[in-house]
Design a protein around this motif. Structure first.
Motif, PDB file in Angstrom:
ATOM      1  N   UNK A   1     -21.591  44.667 -29.492  1.00 19.38           N
ATOM      2  CA  UNK A   1     -21.810  43.689 -30.554  1.00 19.38           C
ATOM      3  C   UNK A   1     -23.230  43.135 -30.483  1.00 19.38           C
ATOM      4  N   UNK A   2     -23.921  43.154 -31.620  1.00 20.41           N
ATOM      5  CA  UNK A   2     -25.246  42.535 -31.717  1.00 20.41           C
ATOM      6  C   UNK A   2     -25.123  41.420 -32.748  1.00 20.41           C
TER       7      UNK A   2
ATOM      8  N   UNK B   1     -28.209  38.288 -29.701  1.00 19.66           N
ATOM      9  CA  UNK B   1     -27.065  38.097 -28.808  1.00 19.66           C
ATOM     10  C   UNK B   1     -26.325  39.415 -28.674  1.00 19.66           C
ATOM     11  N   UNK B   2     -26.246  39.924 -27.470  1.00 15.76           N
ATOM     12  CA  UNK B   2     -25.531  41.170 -27.234  1.00 15.76           C
ATOM     13  C   UNK B   2     -24.239  40.851 -26.483  1.00 15.76           C
ATOM     14  N   UNK B   3     -23.159  41.485 -26.905  1.00 11.57           N
ATOM     15  CA  UNK B   3     -21.910  41.350 -26.159  1.00 11.57           C
ATOM     16  C   UNK B   3     -21.382  42.753 -25.850  1.00 11.57           C
ATOM     17  N   UNK B   4     -21.141  43.006 -24.586  1.00 11.95           N
ATOM     18  CA  UNK B   4     -20.628  44.312 -24.180  1.00 11.95           C
ATOM     19  C   UNK B   4     -19.191  44.140 -23.700  1.00 11.95           C
ATOM     20  N   UNK B   5     -18.580  45.244 -23.343  1.00 14.62           N
ATOM     21  CA  UNK B   5     -17.190  45.200 -22.902  1.00 14.62           C
ATOM     22  C   UNK B   5     -17.044  44.310 -21.660  1.00 14.62           C
ATOM     23  N   UNK B   6     -18.111  44.222 -20.859  1.00 12.45           N
ATOM     24  CA  UNK B   6     -18.046  43.353 -19.682  1.00 12.45           C
ATOM     25  C   UNK B   6     -17.912  41.877 -20.077  1.00 12.45           C
ATOM     26  N   UNK B   7     -18.310  41.564 -21.321  1.00 15.76           N
ATOM     27  CA  UNK B   7     -18.255  40.182 -21.778  1.00 15.76           C
ATOM     28  C   UNK B   7     -16.958  39.827 -22.482  1.00 15.76           C
ATOM     29  N   UNK B   8     -16.020  40.753 -22.504  1.00 16.39           N
ATOM     30  CA  UNK B   8     -14.756  40.456 -23.186  1.00 16.39           C
ATOM     31  C   UNK B   8     -13.907  39.481 -22.370  1.00 16.39           C
ATOM     32  N   UNK B   9     -13.704  39.783 -21.101  1.00 16.04           N
ATOM     33  CA  UNK B   9     -12.895  38.897 -20.253  1.00 16.04           C
ATOM     34  C   UNK B   9     -13.626  37.571 -20.044  1.00 16.04           C
ATOM     35  N   UNK B  10     -12.892  36.472 -20.114  1.00 15.53           N
ATOM     36  CA  UNK B  10     -13.483  35.144 -19.916  1.00 15.53           C
ATOM     37  C   UNK B  10     -12.786  34.451 -18.741  1.00 15.53           C
ATOM     38  N   UNK B  11     -13.568  33.942 -17.815  1.00 11.57           N
ATOM     39  CA  UNK B  11     -13.038  33.208 -16.657  1.00 11.57           C
ATOM     40  C   UNK B  11     -11.939  33.996 -15.931  1.00 11.57           C
TER      41      UNK B  11
END
Lengths: 151, 288
Positions: free
Chosen positions: A50-51, A70-80
């Motif tokens: 995601x950009x 702002x870049x969001x990758x699969x590593x940024x899906x999980x939160x806390x």
């Protein structure tokens, strides 16, 4: 050149050639190898991330073009430490087999649910129509995204 | 691994800035917007610019404005924006039809209308759409701007009237009353180029006859992209299945497709006729 962007909520700065593609910047420079690198020709969609909140094929975006975004990758899906509902859906409904297309599929699914929390099967199929699952597990991918929407 | 050959990169902050950068860096500099045509060509060394001028920050070129009887579209408007626009769907449904089948949804998030027209790929859908709608485009340079027709813009495959130190900034679509339009494409799979596609725009007179019509075909070797003999046959005629069939036959005769992995010549000719009929029917329905 120096490239600064926000990746999964954290600002990062790194050196890269202008010709560096975003997929390689993310994988090789930032060591975020969850984003996969596939066909190199914007056909397969495994490199989707995601950009600024929108899915893009990162093999056809220069890292330099992503500077300041702002870049969001699969590593940024999980939160806390908790998996995103999309990831849970792929587990619950067996949305992956070999796993190669999975990061791209999940990022497109996340973007779809962000703008349309209750997509129809047709809308889901359209949203992932630029992405290829060579295991041909489309039925379970669609079910996984429906599962996530229902939560 | 496919990567472009080395180049230098600059990000433009305004149209003026982009034009200045293009002039400063000379003939080996190219503008990049969505990049989904240019970067693949650079990976294959079909394009090898020494400078890339990134215009993605030129938000002033991302707009859709109804301005009297003209709909003005900024060159940096993304395919996804065009597809999602109620204004476009209401006034120019042929654009919505085409956008639905251009590339795939992820590519449509990046690709722009200006980029599509400047790429001037003979198999590209929006070029046919713009021809059918008799759109005009605005080309800007540091010396001022000029407005050209689609015929003037497209000089040949991958070749346009936009000079190296110029920027295509706007597309102007005339909006006509009692007019309907439609586009239909046959593709092997999502994201592929068309096997064949057709677009039509029909304006009805008060008595219900066809006052004006434009028919365009994609990927079937139609010279100039519009089927003028078919258009002439329909003008002033009442819209009917027989008239559409006769026009479709003329369009089929006038195209000159080549056989390739997307199909043989007779299949493409068949599609040219069938798709012409379908878009004429739908355009007339929408004009009523």
């Amino acid at each position: 050149m120096q490239i600064t962007m926000t990746v999964n909520g954290t600002e990062v700065t790194a050196e890269a050639e202008p010709r560096t593609l975003l997929v390689h910047f993310v994988r090789d420079t930032l060591k975020l190898t969850g984003t996969h690198w596939g066909c190199d020709t914007s056909n397969c969609g495994t490199c989707v991330l995601l950009m600024d909140g929108e899915p893009v094929k990162s093999c056809t975006v220069l890292a330099a073009m992503a500077a300041g975004r702002e870049i969001r990758t699969v590593e940024g899906l999980a939160q806390n430490g908790e998996l995103d509902v999309v990831q849970k859906g792929f587990m619950a409904e067996h949305g992956l087999q070999c796993g190669f297309c999975t990061p791209g599929m999940m990022m497109s699914a996340r973007a779809l649910l962000d703008r349309n929390p209750d997509p129809s099967e047709t809308e889901i199929r359209t949203a992932i129509s630029g992405q290829i699952c060579r295991c041909t597990g489309y039925a379970t991918i669609v079910r996984s995204i429906r599962w996530a929407a229902a939560q | 691994m496919q990567v472009p050959a080395p180049f230098d990169y600059a990000r433009a902050e305004s149209v003026e800035d982009a034009l200045t950068l293009l002039q400063r860096h000379g003939p080996e500099s190219r503008v990049i917007a969505g990049g989904h045509s240019l970067l693949p060509m650079m990976k294959l060394r079909l394009a090898r610019p020494e400078w890339l001028i990134d215009i993605n920050d030129l938000f002033e070129l991302d707009y859709l404005v109804e301005d009297g009887d003209v709909l003005r579209v900024g060159a940096l408007t993304r395919h996804a924006t065009l597809l999602g626009s109620d204004l476009i769907a209401g006034k120019l449904p042929i654009v919505t039809d085409a956008e639905r089948v251009i590339a795939d949804p992820v590519v449509r998030n990046r690709g722009t209308i200006g980029g599509s027209l400047c790429q001037a790929d003979p198999a590209e859908d929006l070029s046919t759409v713009c021809e059918v709608l008799r759109a005009q485009v605005v080309i800007r340079s540091l010396d001022g701007e000029r407005v050209v027709s689609m015929e003037e813009l497209h000089r040949g495959p991958y070749e346009t009237a936009v000079e190296q130190d110029e920027l295509l900034t706007e597309i102007r679509f005339p909006i006509r009353p009692r007019t309907g339009s439609a586009y239909e494409k046959v593709e092997r799979r999502v994201g592929d180029w068309a096997v064949a596609a057709a677009g039509a725009s029909v304006t009805l007179a008060d008595d219900g006859t066809i006052a004006d019509v434009a028919i365009g075909l994609t990927s079937v070797g139609l010279d100039g992209r519009t089927a003028t003999r078919a258009e002439d046959a329909l003008r002033n005629a009442p819209p009917s299945e027989e008239a559409f069939t006769a026009a479709a036959e003329l369009a089929k005769q006038d195209c000159d497709p080549v056989a390739d992995q997307r199909g043989p010549v007779d299949y493409k000719r068949h599609l040219a006729a069938e798709l012409t009929k379908r878009v004429l029917r739908r355009a007339v329905e929408r004009a009523r």
